[in-house]
Design a protein around this motif. Structure first.
Motif, mmCIF file in Angstrom:
data_model
loop_
_atom_site.group_PDB
_atom_site.id
_atom_site.type_symbol
_atom_site.label_atom_id
_atom_site.label_comp_id
_atom_site.label_asym_id
_atom_site.label_seq_id
_atom_site.Cartn_x
_atom_site.Cartn_y
_atom_site.Cartn_z
ATOM 1 N N ALA A 115 -1.219 8.980 -20.203
ATOM 2 C CA ALA A 115 -1.683 7.930 -21.105
ATOM 3 C C ALA A 115 -0.516 7.121 -21.652
ATOM 4 N N GLU A 116 0.589 7.821 -21.953
ATOM 5 C CA GLU A 116 1.770 7.143 -22.475
ATOM 6 C C GLU A 116 2.409 6.253 -21.406
ATOM 7 N N LEU A 117 2.472 6.777 -20.167
ATOM 8 C CA LEU A 117 3.000 5.967 -19.059
ATOM 9 C C LEU A 117 2.181 4.685 -18.877
ATOM 10 N N LEU A 118 0.861 4.835 -18.913
ATOM 11 C CA LEU A 118 -0.031 3.682 -18.727
ATOM 12 C C LEU A 118 0.130 2.690 -19.872
ATOM 13 N N LYS A 119 0.262 3.212 -21.071
ATOM 14 C CA LYS A 119 0.440 2.368 -22.248
ATOM 15 C C LYS A 119 1.710 1.540 -22.152
ATOM 16 N N ASN A 120 2.770 2.133 -21.572
ATOM 17 C CA ASN A 120 4.063 1.457 -21.449
ATOM 18 C C ASN A 120 4.172 0.598 -20.191
ATOM 19 N N GLY A 121 3.095 0.478 -19.459
ATOM 20 C CA GLY A 121 3.091 -0.373 -18.280
ATOM 21 C C GLY A 121 3.660 0.267 -17.029
ATOM 22 N N ARG A 122 3.901 1.564 -17.061
ATOM 23 C CA ARG A 122 4.457 2.260 -15.885
ATOM 24 C C ARG A 122 3.288 2.769 -15.044
ATOM 25 N N VAL A 123 2.609 1.831 -14.429
ATOM 26 C CA VAL A 123 1.359 2.127 -13.734
ATOM 27 C C VAL A 123 1.596 2.997 -12.504
ATOM 28 N N GLN A 124 2.633 2.683 -11.731
ATOM 29 C CA GLN A 124 2.894 3.443 -10.505
ATOM 30 C C GLN A 124 3.235 4.899 -10.806
ATOM 31 N N ALA A 125 4.060 5.112 -11.834
ATOM 32 C CA ALA A 125 4.413 6.484 -12.210
ATOM 33 C C ALA A 125 3.176 7.235 -12.687
ATOM 34 N N ALA A 126 2.309 6.568 -13.451
ATOM 35 C CA ALA A 126 1.077 7.196 -13.926
ATOM 36 C C ALA A 126 0.159 7.544 -12.759
ATOM 37 N N GLU A 127 0.061 6.626 -11.795
ATOM 38 C CA GLU A 127 -0.797 6.871 -10.634
ATOM 39 C C GLU A 127 -0.287 8.056 -9.812
ATOM 40 N N LYS A 128 0.997 8.153 -9.631
ATOM 41 C CA LYS A 128 1.584 9.270 -8.868
ATOM 42 C C LYS A 128 1.272 10.600 -9.537
ATOM 43 N N ALA A 129 1.427 10.646 -10.857
ATOM 44 C CA ALA A 129 1.172 11.881 -11.595
ATOM 45 C C ALA A 129 -0.297 12.269 -11.550
ATOM 46 N N VAL A 130 -1.173 11.298 -11.705
ATOM 47 C CA VAL A 130 -2.594 11.611 -11.754
ATOM 48 C C VAL A 130 -3.114 12.016 -10.380
ATOM 49 N N ARG A 131 -2.577 11.442 -9.332
ATOM 50 C CA ARG A 131 -2.982 11.840 -7.979
ATOM 51 C C ARG A 131 -2.567 13.280 -7.703
ATOM 52 N N ALA A 132 -1.391 13.654 -8.205
ATOM 53 C CA ALA A 132 -0.935 15.043 -8.039
ATOM 54 C C ALA A 132 -1.897 15.995 -8.732
ATOM 55 N N MET A 133 -2.388 15.603 -9.887
ATOM 56 C CA MET A 133 -3.343 16.434 -10.617
ATOM 57 C C MET A 133 -4.650 16.585 -9.848
ATOM 58 N N ILE A 134 -5.139 15.490 -9.258
ATOM 59 C CA ILE A 134 -6.402 15.542 -8.505
ATOM 60 C C ILE A 134 -6.243 16.383 -7.253
ATOM 61 N N ALA A 135 -5.044 16.326 -6.626
ATOM 62 C CA ALA A 135 -4.787 17.134 -5.427
ATOM 63 C C ALA A 135 -4.880 18.617 -5.758
#
Length: 460
Positions: free
Chosen positions: A36-56
């Protein structure tokens, strides 16, 4: 002793797996705030990478799917976002990671965006259960019922939204539009005015307020409302057409024409209603100013786009002779002084009458004339006749001919005759029957114009 070593190894491996499992259990919940903090700060790619790892690691992690949906929304990938939100809905695990109210607002908006009105409505109805005093949910439900043609339901929800939040501009506007379509102008005007009060940038509200004011003959107020609507490119052409129509109603053609010319110029589609009506009203103005060439130009452009538009085909037929008959053209377009000379010439040279008096009237002239000496037996009294010459583009109605007959009686004239470059309504013709009143249309007028010596003198 030898058998103890393998057992110890197995235990260590088990402890390692247990440690990893415990670490996952401890760390995964903490990753959502980090994402949520990454997304808030505009670091969309880093947030997407982390969340995909969680879904995997856990395909049914509701929070991970929810934040992936938020990431897709941030990236403008609405369809992918909706897929993720649907996955969250199927898992149905709400809490700190997936706030239910926030989630349902997001998925309802996505359903609405992709025209899945039924699903969107279900979400807003659920939101109303969660937040019964939130006007926005009531407003959106009302809009969706409107889109489905269920105006009674829509009106109920919109009124409830206003009851919950009297300053909700959107609810006032949609309720106003519903009342406008239901032919309740006073109520509609009140609601749309309230919408503008709480949202002064709503160009559509200004446009429809202007239409309501125009229909109530409040032309000055309507002109101001349309002026504000013009600022929005989406409503510019339509609002300019309406402004032109207001000036026409005020008989101010000099101001109507520039507005209508701007409307035609700003129309993006030549076949659109605003372009067609802009040209049609512009042609009406030119016709009233007797600039028939310019009027014909507009009618032809309309006809090329839509042959059945209003009475355009009839107008082109009506003025067909205009291009080939210079005398009729002069009769319709000349100045007032020349017009009087043409009409007098018809009476004196084509009908062998003597002009006694004349007076200007709107779009024409009245002339009192008597028969010449050689047309009556010596000593017979010459009875005056009132001749009215009209060059109005409109078909002459019963009220006009009735007024002429009344006027002739006041003047002590026992008979009246009307010549027009257009025609007469059926009721006007029926009224003239069995009365001292003769009606002559364009065909008879053309015959007399050909005999008038005004044009012979003009050629000399």
């Amino acid at each position: 002793m030898a058998f103890i070593i393998p057992i110890i190894g197995i235990l260590l491996v088990g402890i390692g797996f247990l440690a990893v499992f415990l670490m996952r259990s401890l760390l995964l919940p903490r990753q959502i705030p980090a994402i949520a903090e990454l997304l808030k700060n505009g670091r969309v790619q880093a947030a997407e990478k982390a969340v995909r790892a969680m879904i995997a690691k856990n395909p049914r992690h509701a929070g991970a799917h929810y934040y992936l949906g938020l990431i897709y929304i941030a990236e403008g990938k609405g369809e992918l976002a909706l897929m993720e939100m649907k996955a969250v809905n199927q898992i149905s695990q709400f809490g700190p990671e997936v706030p239910e109210i926030e989630f349902r607002s997001k998925i309802a908006s996505l359903y609405n965006r992709f025209n899945q009105a039924e699903e969107a409505l279900k979400e807003y109805l659920m939101l109303m259960q969660l937040q019964p005093n939130e006007a926005e949910h009531l407003y959106m439900a009302g809009k969706l019922f409107l889109d489905r043609g269920r105006s009674d339901n829509a009106m109920g929800y919109l009124r409830k939204a206003i009851e919950v939040n009297p300053r909700h501009a959107g609810a006032h506007f949609e309720l106003g539009m519903l009342l406008y379509r239901d032919k309740k102008p006073m109520e509609a005007k009140t609601e749309i005015s309230q919408a503008i009060k709480y949202d002064g940038d709503n160009s559509e509200a200004y446009y429809y307020l202007g239409k309501l004011q125009k229909e109530a003959n409040e032309f000055t107020a309507a002109l101001l409302s349309f002026e504000k609507a013009v600022r929005n490119p989406e409503f510019k052409s339509k609002a300019l057409v309406e402004r032109g129509a207001c000036y026409m109603s005020l008989s101010d053609l000099d101001r109507a024409i520039p507005e209508l010319e701007r409307a035609v110029k700003s129309a993006k589609d030549e076949s659109s209603n605003e372009a067609l009506y802009g040209r049609y009203f512009l042609a009406m103005c030119y016709e009233k100013q007797r600039e028939i060439d310019r009027a014909i130009e507009q009618w032809e452009k309309i006809y090329s786009r839509k042959t059945s538009f209003r009475d355009v085909a009839e107008k082109l037929s009506q003025y067909q002779e205009f291009r080939t008959d210079d005398k009729m053209k002069d009769y319709i377009t000349c100045d007032k002084e020349s017009f009087l000379l043409i009409c007098s010439s018809i009476l004196t040279s084509a009908m062998s009458l003597i002009v006694r008096d004349s007076s200007e009237i709107p779009n024409g002239v009245d002339i009192i004339a008597v028969e010449a000496d050689n047309q009556k037996w010596l000593g017979t009294k010459k009875l005056p006749v009132l001749y009215r010459f009209l060059r109005s583009p409109d078909v002459i109605d019963e009220a006009t001919v009735r007024g002429l007959l009344d006027n002739s009686k006041k003047l002590g004239v026992v008979k009246a005759t009307v010549f027009t470059s257009s025609g007469f309504t059926r009721t006007a013709s029926e009224f003239a029957e069995n009365r001292p009143l003769e009606l002559f249309t364009k065909d008879h007028l053309q015959e007399l114009l050909n005999k008038a010596d005004f044009f012979n003198r003009k050629r000399k």
